[in-house]
Structures are given as structure tokens and as C-alpha cells.
Scaffold this active site. Structure first.
Site, mmCIF file in Angstrom:
data_model
loop_
_atom_site.group_PDB
_atom_site.id
_atom_site.type_symbol
_atom_site.label_atom_id
_atom_site.label_comp_id
_atom_site.label_asym_id
_atom_site.label_seq_id
_atom_site.Cartn_x
_atom_site.Cartn_y
_atom_site.Cartn_z
ATOM 1 N N CYS A 115 0.824 -1.228 0.000
ATOM 2 C CA CYS A 115 0.000 0.000 0.000
ATOM 3 C C CYS A 115 0.851 1.268 0.000
ATOM 4 O O CYS A 115 0.341 2.350 -0.295
ATOM 5 C CB CYS A 115 -0.928 0.021 1.197
ATOM 6 S SG CYS A 115 -1.884 -1.481 1.373
ATOM 7 N N HIS A 255 -3.543 7.044 2.681
ATOM 8 C CA HIS A 255 -3.943 5.709 2.234
ATOM 9 C C HIS A 255 -5.321 5.407 2.823
ATOM 10 O O HIS A 255 -5.599 5.716 3.981
ATOM 11 C CB HIS A 255 -2.919 4.677 2.705
ATOM 12 C CG HIS A 255 -3.316 3.275 2.384
ATOM 13 N ND1 HIS A 255 -3.790 2.918 1.144
ATOM 14 C CD2 HIS A 255 -3.354 2.146 3.151
ATOM 15 C CE1 HIS A 255 -4.079 1.625 1.148
ATOM 16 N NE2 HIS A 255 -3.828 1.141 2.352
ATOM 17 N N ASN A 285 -10.209 -0.434 0.366
ATOM 18 C CA ASN A 285 -8.749 -0.336 0.323
ATOM 19 C C ASN A 285 -8.255 -0.899 -1.012
ATOM 20 O O ASN A 285 -8.420 -2.091 -1.280
ATOM 21 C CB ASN A 285 -8.194 -1.130 1.507
ATOM 22 C CG ASN A 285 -6.682 -1.122 1.586
ATOM 23 O OD1 ASN A 285 -5.989 -0.723 0.653
ATOM 24 N ND2 ASN A 285 -6.160 -1.577 2.715
HETATM 25 O O1 UT7 Z 1 -3.594 -1.412 3.711
HETATM 26 C C1 UT7 Z 1 -3.205 -2.117 4.844
HETATM 27 C C2 UT7 Z 1 -4.103 -3.301 4.979
HETATM 28 N N1 UT7 Z 1 -4.771 -3.545 6.173
HETATM 29 C C3 UT7 Z 1 -5.402 -2.686 6.992
HETATM 30 O O2 UT7 Z 1 -5.325 -1.518 6.907
HETATM 31 C C4 UT7 Z 1 -6.233 -3.290 8.057
HETATM 32 C C5 UT7 Z 1 -6.067 -2.630 9.389
HETATM 33 N N2 UT7 Z 1 -6.988 -3.212 10.319
HETATM 34 C C6 UT7 Z 1 -8.303 -2.874 10.378
HETATM 35 O O3 UT7 Z 1 -8.765 -2.044 9.615
HETATM 36 C C7 UT7 Z 1 -9.145 -3.506 11.446
HETATM 37 O O4 UT7 Z 1 -8.321 -4.234 12.334
HETATM 38 C C8 UT7 Z 1 -10.260 -4.435 10.892
HETATM 39 C C9 UT7 Z 1 -11.330 -3.611 10.192
HETATM 40 C C10 UT7 Z 1 -9.672 -5.448 9.933
HETATM 41 C C11 UT7 Z 1 -10.932 -5.181 12.040
HETATM 42 O O5 UT7 Z 1 -11.427 -4.263 12.983
HETATM 43 P P1 UT7 Z 1 -11.089 -4.457 14.544
HETATM 44 O O6 UT7 Z 1 -11.776 -3.376 15.248
HETATM 45 O O7 UT7 Z 1 -9.598 -4.530 14.655
HETATM 46 O O8 UT7 Z 1 -11.774 -5.825 14.848
HETATM 47 P P2 UT7 Z 1 -11.115 -7.203 15.374
HETATM 48 O O9 UT7 Z 1 -10.267 -7.818 14.316
HETATM 49 O O10 UT7 Z 1 -10.501 -6.960 16.720
HETATM 50 O O11 UT7 Z 1 -12.400 -8.058 15.543
HETATM 51 C C12 UT7 Z 1 -13.438 -7.700 16.472
HETATM 52 C C13 UT7 Z 1 -14.571 -8.706 16.324
HETATM 53 C C14 UT7 Z 1 -14.097 -10.158 16.309
HETATM 54 O O12 UT7 Z 1 -15.048 -10.932 16.998
HETATM 55 P P3 UT7 Z 1 -14.750 -11.426 18.497
HETATM 56 O O13 UT7 Z 1 -13.497 -12.250 18.389
HETATM 57 O O14 UT7 Z 1 -14.569 -10.171 19.306
HETATM 58 O O15 UT7 Z 1 -15.974 -12.219 18.830
HETATM 59 C C15 UT7 Z 1 -14.120 -10.520 14.858
HETATM 60 O O16 UT7 Z 1 -14.315 -11.897 14.639
HETATM 61 O O17 UT7 Z 1 -15.239 -8.510 15.079
HETATM 62 C C16 UT7 Z 1 -15.318 -9.742 14.373
HETATM 63 N N3 UT7 Z 1 -15.283 -9.485 12.942
HETATM 64 C C17 UT7 Z 1 -16.384 -9.242 12.209
HETATM 65 N N4 UT7 Z 1 -17.689 -9.156 12.541
HETATM 66 C C18 UT7 Z 1 -18.545 -8.869 11.559
HETATM 67 C C19 UT7 Z 1 -14.195 -9.433 12.126
HETATM 68 N N5 UT7 Z 1 -14.590 -9.153 10.860
HETATM 69 C C20 UT7 Z 1 -15.923 -9.040 10.895
HETATM 70 C C21 UT7 Z 1 -16.896 -8.750 9.924
HETATM 71 N N6 UT7 Z 1 -18.170 -8.666 10.300
HETATM 72 N N7 UT7 Z 1 -16.560 -8.535 8.632
#
Ligand code: UT7
Length: 328
Positions: A115, A255, A285
């Protein structure tokens, strides 16, 4: 050596027609629109048609950038395509693009910095022009991330989209153009965001396909924490190198990964949202394409005027990061 001032003299973008909405994703994985919007800010993203590959998206964006720059295709000395989704291993997507454009006089190569790739590309190109090696360089960020996204993995499939943004770099009047670059990498964090299959470590095999090694794997939360730390820090450092301060910023073009990450950069820089280009709600993204598409749209929307101070900042797989200050 006398260095020539270098800036962006034309921008262009292309996104495929097909829209993949949050509602459609609700039918594919266990997720919902509200979760995606509140956690990421993304409402929809674009997907390349089956017959479209990265060089096709790059081609459309490049034509627009070349026209906007008011140069001819023969004027292009070098093509750099920043991408992690090349059409194929080789020839490079830049060479495929060179052929499509008929840019016979241009050298061409791909650049891989995920990215952050577009900012790495700007830094490379601008130095080649500043030193007098080349006059016009086409820098493209283009991705078809849908081809390496696992649409059964809700942690990643909601995030990514396809698109391309292009710029032509050339000499600009004194006082304008790029004022600084800040590039960085931390290979120790490479495991956090990767596609491990298909390379020399793990060549394509029935096993690598069935174990989904050709898709993006990401430790989302760790990448999130890294991004929040690095976005503000890299932008600050680029401003310091340029001898400027956050009060000088007219438009931040970050980004487009997650609106919460962008918000944290705005807080660190004390910038109001009006001074930031955000379009991830429409495109998600697009890795190396995110910043040049956001830039092209900001320009189309009349949000950039001569003499404005722009700051680009991005982060991504590698891990990598980059920031740059430009007077338009
Ligand atoms: O260009 C660089 C590429 N990557 C990025 O920029 C990604 C950077 N990271 C992020 O944007 C965030 O970490 C995410 C959007 C990917 C995830 O958000 P988060 O607030 O960090 O959530 P998390 O991974 O801590 O997950 C929280 C909960 C989990 O459930 P439990 O374990 O708390 O029960 C996940 O399983 O949300 C759940 N979850 C979802 N729920 C509904 C993860 N993805 C989803 C989804 N829909 N799509």
C-alpha cells in the site's frame, strides 16, 4: 549538481464498473453493513470484470493522466507501476502497460511496496527527474485485489477493492513540487500481512491452493495498531524534512484503509476532516491505487489549487510506510 524542481503535472484514475456492496457481502459471509461501516467506513468497493487484469485498469488511468499533463505518449521516459497484483510474474505490468500505451521510448519496471507503493514510486521517479536523468515519468498505482481476496474470510473480504490511479511527473517552476519524502520499512512485521503462496518459497501446488496460501492473510488488529502509530509519525517527519508544519497543510491525501486509522492521523496532525480526502466509503482499500485515486478525485472535485500544500501518507505490507510533502 543542480536539482530541478519536480511535481505532478497530470492525474488520472479508473475504477471498474462492478460495485460490490456491503449488502452483497452480507449474503457471502457472516457480517453486516453496520459492522463494516462503523469499524471501517467502507460502504462499497469495485471489482474488475473477469477479462480485466491490473494492466487494463492501469491503462485507462494512464491515458487520463497523460492527457491531463498535456504531453504525448512519446514524451514518457519511464513507466513505474506500483502493484502487488501484477498481471503475471513477468513480464512486469509496467512492460505490459508500455505496450498497450505504445510508449516506445519508455523504460519500464514494477515496484513492490504494497500500500506504500505509490509513495515509493513518487520518490523514485522524482529523484530521476530532479537529477536530469528523465523528463517525464508515469507513476501508476494499480491493483486487482479481488483476485487475491478470500471471499469466505470476513476478516479481509470486506476491506479490499480494485482500481488504478496514475500521475505524470515532470519539471515544475521553482518553489513548487515535492519538498520531501519519508520512506520506511520493518521487515520484522512481514508476517502480519502477506500472500505466501506462489513464490519461490511456496510454489503453486494443489496443496498451496487448497490451503488458501494464494490469498491475503492479515492480522488485522496488529496492522491497525501499526498504522495508527506510523501514519502520524511519517507525516510529521515528512513535514519536518520539508521545513514545514502541520498548520501549512491544505490537503492530506492518506492511504484509504480504514476511516478510524485516517481519523487518528487527523487527530495527531490537528487537522479538521475538511482538509482530508476520504473516498474509502466508495472504493475500500485499493492498496497502491488508493492514494492516486484519492488524489485524482480531489483534483476533479476542485479541492486542489495552485500553491496548495499536499501531504501524502500511507502504510502497508512489508511492513512499509511512506509520506511526502508537495506544493501543487
Ligand atoms: O492497507 C493495509 C491493509 N490492512 C489494513 O489496513 C487493516 C487494518 N486493520 C483494520 O482495519 C481492522 O483491524 C479491521 C477492520 C480489519 C478489524 O477491525 P477491529 O476493530 O480490529 O476488529 P477485530 O479484528 O478486533 O475483531 C473484532 C470482532 C471479532 O469478533 P470477536 O473475536 O470479538 O468475537 C471478529 O471476529 O469482530 C469480528 N469481525 C467481524 N464481525 C462482523 C471481524 N470481521 C468481521 C466482519 N463482520 N466482517
Amino acid at each position: 549538481m543542480n536539482l530541478h524542481p519536480v511535481g505532478i503535472i497530470g492525474t488520472g484514475k479508473y475504477v471498474p464498473d462492478r460495485i460490490l456492496s456491503n449488502q452483497e457481502l452480507e449474503q457471502m459471509v457472516e457480517t453486516n453493513d453496520e459492522w463494516i461501516v462503523t469499524r471501517t467506513g467502507i460502504r462499497e468497493r469495485r471489482m474488475a470484470a473477469p477479462e480485466q487484469a491490473t494492466s487494463d485498469l492501469a491503462y485507462q488511468a494512464s491515458l487520463k493522466a497523460i492527457e491531463a499533463a498535456g504531453i504525448t505518449i512519446e514524451d514518457i521516459d519511464l513507466i513505474i507501476v506500483s502493484t502487488i497484483t501484477p498481471d503475471m510474474f513477468f513480464p512486469s505490468t509496467a512492460c505490459l502497460l508500455q505496450e498497450k500505451l505504445g510508449a516506445k521510448k519508455a523504460a519500464a519496471f514494477d515496484l513492490s511496496a504494497a500500500c506504500s507503493g505509490f509513495i515509493y514510486g513518487l520518490a523514485t521517479a522524482s529523484n530521476m527527474i530532479a537529477t536530469g536523468m528523465y523528463k517525464h515519468v508515469l507513476v501508476v498505482g494499480a491493483e486487482t485485489l479481488s483476485r487475491i481476496t478470500d471471499y469466505t474470510d470476513r476478516n479481509t473480504c470486506i476491506l479490499f477493492g480494485d482500481g488504478a490511479g496514475a500521475v505524470v511527473l515532470g519539471q515544475v517552476p521553482e518553489g513548487r513540487g515535492f519538498k520531501s519524502f519519508e520512506l520506511g520499512a520493518d521487515g520484522g512485521g512481514g508476517e502480519l500481512l502477506k500472500v505466501s503462496g506462489g513464490g519461490s518459497r511456496l510454489p503453486a501446488s494443489a496443496d498451496s491452493v487448497s490451503s488458501k496460501q494464494h490469498y491475503i492473510h492479515m492480522a488485522g488488529n496488529d496492522v491497525f495498531k501499526f498504522a495508527v502509530r506510523i501514519m502520524g509519525g511519517a507525516a510529521d517527519e515528512a513535514l519536518r524534512k520539508a521545513g514545514m508544519s502541520k498548520e501549512d497543510i491544505d490537503l492530506l491525501v492518506p492511504h484509504q484503509a480504514n476511516v478510524r486509522i485516517i481519523q487518528s492521523a487527523l487527530n495527531r496532525l490537528d487537522l479538521p476532516e475538511e482538509k482530508c480526502m476520504i473516498n474509502l466509503d466508495k472504493y475500500g482499500n485499493m492498496s497502491a491505487a488508493s492514494i492516486p485515486v484519492a488524489l485524482a478525485e480531489a483534483f476533479e472535485q476542485g479541492r486542489i489549487n495552485e500553491g496548495d500544500c499536499l501531504v501524502f501518507v500511507g502504510f502497508g505490507g512489508g511492513l512499509t510506510w511512506g509520506a511526502s510533502v508537495l506544493i501543487w
